[in-house]
Motif scaffolding. Structure first.
Motif, PDB file in Angstrom:
ATOM      1  N   LEU A 122       0.933  -1.290  -0.073  1.00  0.00           N
ATOM      2  CA  LEU A 122       0.096  -0.052  -0.011  1.00  0.00           C
ATOM      3  C   LEU A 122       0.849   1.342   0.041  1.00  0.00           C
ATOM      4  O   LEU A 122       0.561   2.311  -0.522  1.00  0.00           O
ATOM      5  CB  LEU A 122      -1.148   0.049   1.171  1.00  0.00           C
ATOM      6  N   ILE A 123       2.120   1.597   0.564  1.00  0.00           N
ATOM      7  CA  ILE A 123       2.912   2.334   0.763  1.00  0.00           C
ATOM      8  C   ILE A 123       3.585   2.481  -0.743  1.00  0.00           C
ATOM      9  O   ILE A 123       3.419   3.817  -1.143  1.00  0.00           O
ATOM     10  CB  ILE A 123       3.971   2.353   1.675  1.00  0.00           C
ATOM     11  N   PHE A 124       3.974   1.569  -1.407  1.00  0.00           N
ATOM     12  CA  PHE A 124       4.275   1.440  -2.709  1.00  0.00           C
ATOM     13  C   PHE A 124       3.383   2.155  -3.622  1.00  0.00           C
ATOM     14  O   PHE A 124       3.921   2.901  -4.435  1.00  0.00           O
ATOM     15  CB  PHE A 124       4.895   0.222  -2.993  1.00  0.00           C
ATOM     16  N   ALA A 125       2.067   1.753  -3.531  1.00  0.00           N
ATOM     17  CA  ALA A 125       1.075   2.236  -4.426  1.00  0.00           C
ATOM     18  C   ALA A 125       0.868   3.790  -4.181  1.00  0.00           C
ATOM     19  O   ALA A 125       0.763   4.140  -5.225  1.00  0.00           O
ATOM     20  CB  ALA A 125      -0.282   1.378  -4.060  1.00  0.00           C
ATOM     21  N   TYR A 126       1.036   4.100  -2.859  1.00  0.00           N
ATOM     22  CA  TYR A 126       0.653   5.604  -2.697  1.00  0.00           C
ATOM     23  C   TYR A 126       1.911   6.278  -3.296  1.00  0.00           C
ATOM     24  O   TYR A 126       1.636   7.338  -3.875  1.00  0.00           O
ATOM     25  CB  TYR A 126       0.739   5.791  -1.022  1.00  0.00           C
ATOM     26  N   TYR A 127       3.075   5.879  -3.206  1.00  0.00           N
ATOM     27  CA  TYR A 127       4.547   6.565  -3.759  1.00  0.00           C
ATOM     28  C   TYR A 127       4.257   6.562  -5.260  1.00  0.00           C
ATOM     29  O   TYR A 127       4.708   7.712  -5.956  1.00  0.00           O
ATOM     30  CB  TYR A 127       5.685   6.031  -3.133  1.00  0.00           C
ATOM     31  N   ILE A 128       3.879   5.604  -6.037  1.00  0.00           N
ATOM     32  CA  ILE A 128       3.904   5.359  -7.446  1.00  0.00           C
ATOM     33  C   ILE A 128       2.815   5.898  -8.209  1.00  0.00           C
ATOM     34  O   ILE A 128       2.685   6.438  -9.200  1.00  0.00           O
ATOM     35  CB  ILE A 128       4.443   4.073  -8.200  1.00  0.00           C
ATOM     36  N   TRP A 129       1.695   6.277  -7.270  1.00  0.00           N
ATOM     37  CA  TRP A 129       0.402   6.934  -7.879  1.00  0.00           C
ATOM     38  C   TRP A 129       0.778   8.336  -7.867  1.00  0.00           C
ATOM     39  O   TRP A 129       0.488   9.174  -8.556  1.00  0.00           O
ATOM     40  CB  TRP A 129      -0.851   6.435  -7.080  1.00  0.00           C
TER      41      TRP A 129
END
Length: 129
Positions: A122-129
């Motif tokens: 979820l943290i990765f998704a937040y950063y790349i979106w």
């Protein structure tokens, strides 16, 4: 006279969907599956690395391609096996040095691995979106 081995008429459960595995087994199986998936992704990663290093135009094209929402979703989907394999591998290394080897502690560490993998995704998704 040969010795007779007694036969046991034990019930056999051949339906794998009705077997309830403990959480330790689920984490271990997912660790193996995520490792296999990461191994199969190596050619894609090597190709993208080669393409990005071959020329500045290819690097810009690859960067533009990674801005598309479908590729971002694919990256987010493939980030979970990476994070799960990382955390489960650390858990297995800890168990190799006799850390968290009792049943309750092993169950607890399995839950932690699953939660860390989901939170990291979820943290990765937040950063790349």
């Amino acid at each position: 006279m040969p010795k007779q081995i007694p036969t046991r008429n034990r019930p056999k459960n051949l339906n794998l969907f009705t077997i309830r595995l403990p959480i330790n087994a689920v984490v271990s199986i997912l660790h193996r599956m995520s490792g296999m998936l990461l191994f199969l992704l190596i050619p894609v990663l090597v190709w993208s690395m080669q393409a990005s290093l071959s020329s500045e135009a290819n690097f810009a094209e690859l960067g533009e391609m990674f801005q598309h929402w479908t590729l971002k979703l694919i990256l987010i989907g493939f980030s979970w096996p990476f994070f799960h394999h990382l955390y489960a591998g650390l858990r297995h290394l800890g168990q190799d040095v006799h850390w968290m080897t009792t049943l309750n502690k092993a169950r607890f560490s399995s839950r932690i691995v699953l939660m860390l993998g989901a939170c990291s995704m979820l943290i990765f998704a937040y950063y790349i979106w």
